[in-house]
Design an enzyme around this catalytic site. Structure first.
Site, PDB file in Angstrom:
ATOM      1  N   LYS A  70     120.318  13.351  50.609  1.00 15.78           N
ATOM      2  CA  LYS A  70     119.048  13.798  50.095  1.00 15.78           C
ATOM      3  C   LYS A  70     118.821  15.373  49.872  1.00 15.78           C
ATOM      4  O   LYS A  70     119.621  15.598  49.169  1.00 15.78           O
ATOM      5  CB  LYS A  70     117.979  13.484  50.925  1.00 15.78           C
ATOM      6  N   TYR A  92     112.446   5.152  59.013  1.00 13.87           N
ATOM      7  CA  TYR A  92     113.162   4.837  57.746  1.00 13.87           C
ATOM      8  C   TYR A  92     113.628   3.548  57.945  1.00 13.87           C
ATOM      9  O   TYR A  92     114.365   3.101  58.754  1.00 13.87           O
ATOM     10  CB  TYR A  92     114.324   6.033  57.471  1.00 13.87           C
ATOM     11  N   ASP A 107     116.048  12.970  63.222  1.00 13.12           N
ATOM     12  CA  ASP A 107     116.192  12.660  61.969  1.00 13.12           C
ATOM     13  C   ASP A 107     115.466  13.885  60.973  1.00 13.12           C
ATOM     14  O   ASP A 107     114.248  13.870  60.828  1.00 13.12           O
ATOM     15  CB  ASP A 107     115.994  11.240  61.544  1.00 13.12           C
TER      16      ASP A 107
END
Ligand SMILES: *Cc1c(COP(=O)(O)O)cnc(C)c1O
Length: 386
Positions: A206, A108, A181
């Protein structure tokens, strides 16, 4: 920091009940938003329930921390102001200047920036490796110096899959922690601690929050020693989730199982439509048998989730047009909310990696498939591609 509770219950029950008992004085079924910075002491040092100051602990945050720990099946959970704040606290807790970490070669973007622009000047070196290639990850480890193997699976936006059991083996052989993650999968679809990971990271912004109305992050750890270090750093660094944010995140978390089932159902419908469309050159979804990580994903994930990427035949111009033409899919960054989102990674979420090894194809479109009526989502993509 809250001990994991309700360990004998199923996921959905834990999502709704773990972390909080109805308030003993009022019977309130849902934890109040404890908008207080400090707590009355019954005599000097006489704390009621361990609360003395809300950076250190706040009951609304405690409820969220207990719930997320229960869902990931760890010994303790920690809630932060954002996913990146959680990552930063974890790095300081388990690494020191002079150490080394292995990170995904398609991490990310914000995570990569944290490692590259914040942790590296502090003295923490990193090496990128593809999470799908266990041998490459092993080769990237610096014996004696690598303290963490950090992975995402599925990754963003290429939805690459890493084999968590194998990666845990590689990390532990080297005396390193495996940090996962788990933002894209959510604890409903994948529980990394069960597969040997040591720490799970979430951007609760999220899927965990799930309603695009709050930014937050969380860590869940599997052993007490790491938990103590994280607890110390959470308080010492102070980037904690506020009580209102914790309350919103906890509210979202209760419906995680239902939402993830619907996200996965809708994503499957969208994938089937895209795979048959003449203007689509490739559909990237771990649920497709031809996806290189399909077998591993099928083993370690309950379902394949709501994130779908695809490439169009008409190059970047067509990709941008499709992104701008949808009406139900909203053009925007982020993911994991109830509403469907569409974006062009090359120009939006991944613009900062253009020209590097992390560059993504410019005909690529990423979807966060929401929980609307599936037929409306398919019809929307159909008109946008026409
Ligand atoms: C969004 C995201 C983060 C960062 O979380 P914030 O809440 O935005 O700080 C980290 N990892 C992944 C995979 C993400 O999608």
């Amino acid at each position: 920091m809250t001990a994991y509770q309700h360990d004998h219950h199923g996921f959905e029950t834990r999502a709704i009940h773990a972390g909080y008992e109805p308030d003993p004085t009022t019977g309130a079924v849902i934890p109040p938003i404890y908008a207080t910075s400090t707590y009355k002491q019954d005599g000097v040092g006489g704390l009621r329930g361990g609360y003395e100051y809300s950076r250190s602990a706040n009951p609304t945050r405690t409820a969220l921390e207990g719930a997320i720990a229960a869902l990931e099946e760890g010994v303790a959970g920690f809630a932060f102001a954002s996913g990146l704040a959680a990552e930063d606290a974890l790095l300081r807790a388990v690494c020191a200047p002079g150490d080394h970490v292995v990170i995904p070669d398609d991490a990310y973007g914000g995570t990569f920036r944290l490692f590259d622009k914040v942790a590296r000047p502090w003295g923490l070196e990193h090496s990128p490796a593809p999470v799908s290639d266990v041998d490459a990850v092993r080769a990237a480890i610096v014996p004696g110096r690598t303290k963490v193997v950090w992975v995402e699976t599925p990754t963003n936006p290429m939805l690459t899959i890493g084999d968590l059991e194998a990666l845990a083996g590689v990390a532990h052989e080297a005396g390193a922690l495996l940090v996962v993650d788990n933002t894209f999968a959510s604890p409903y679809l994948q529980q990394p601690l069960r597969l040997g990971a040591d720490v799970v990271v979430h951007s609760t912004t999220k899927y965990v929050g799930g309603h695009s109305d709050v930014v937050g992050g969380a860590l869940v750890v599997r052993d007490e020693e790491v938990a103590e270090r994280v607890a110390f750093h959470q308080n010492a660094m102070g980037a904690v989730a506020g009580p209102f944010d914790a309350w919103l995140t906890l509210r979202g978390l209760k419906t995680l199982a239902l939402r993830m089932e619907r996200h996965s159902d809708n994503a499957e419908r969208v994938v089937a439509f895209l795979a048959a469309h003449p203007q689509v050159s490739e559909v990237i979804y771990p649920g497709l048998p031809e996806h290189p990580g399909h077998a591993v994903a099928a083993r370690q994930m309950r379902r394949f989730g709501g994130m779908v990427s695809f490439r169009v035949t008409g190059g970047v111009e067509q990709a941008l047009k499709v992104c701008e033409r949808t009406e139900v899919f909203t053009l925007g960054e982020s993911l994991g909310g109830v509403e469907s989102l569409i974006e062009h990674p090359g120009r939006m979420t991944h613009a900062s990696v253009a020209g590097t090894d992390l560059e993504v194809p410019d005909d690529l479109i990423r979807l966060s498939v929401g929980i609307e009526t599936a037929a409306d989502l398919v019809a929307d993509l159909e008109q946008a591609l026409a």
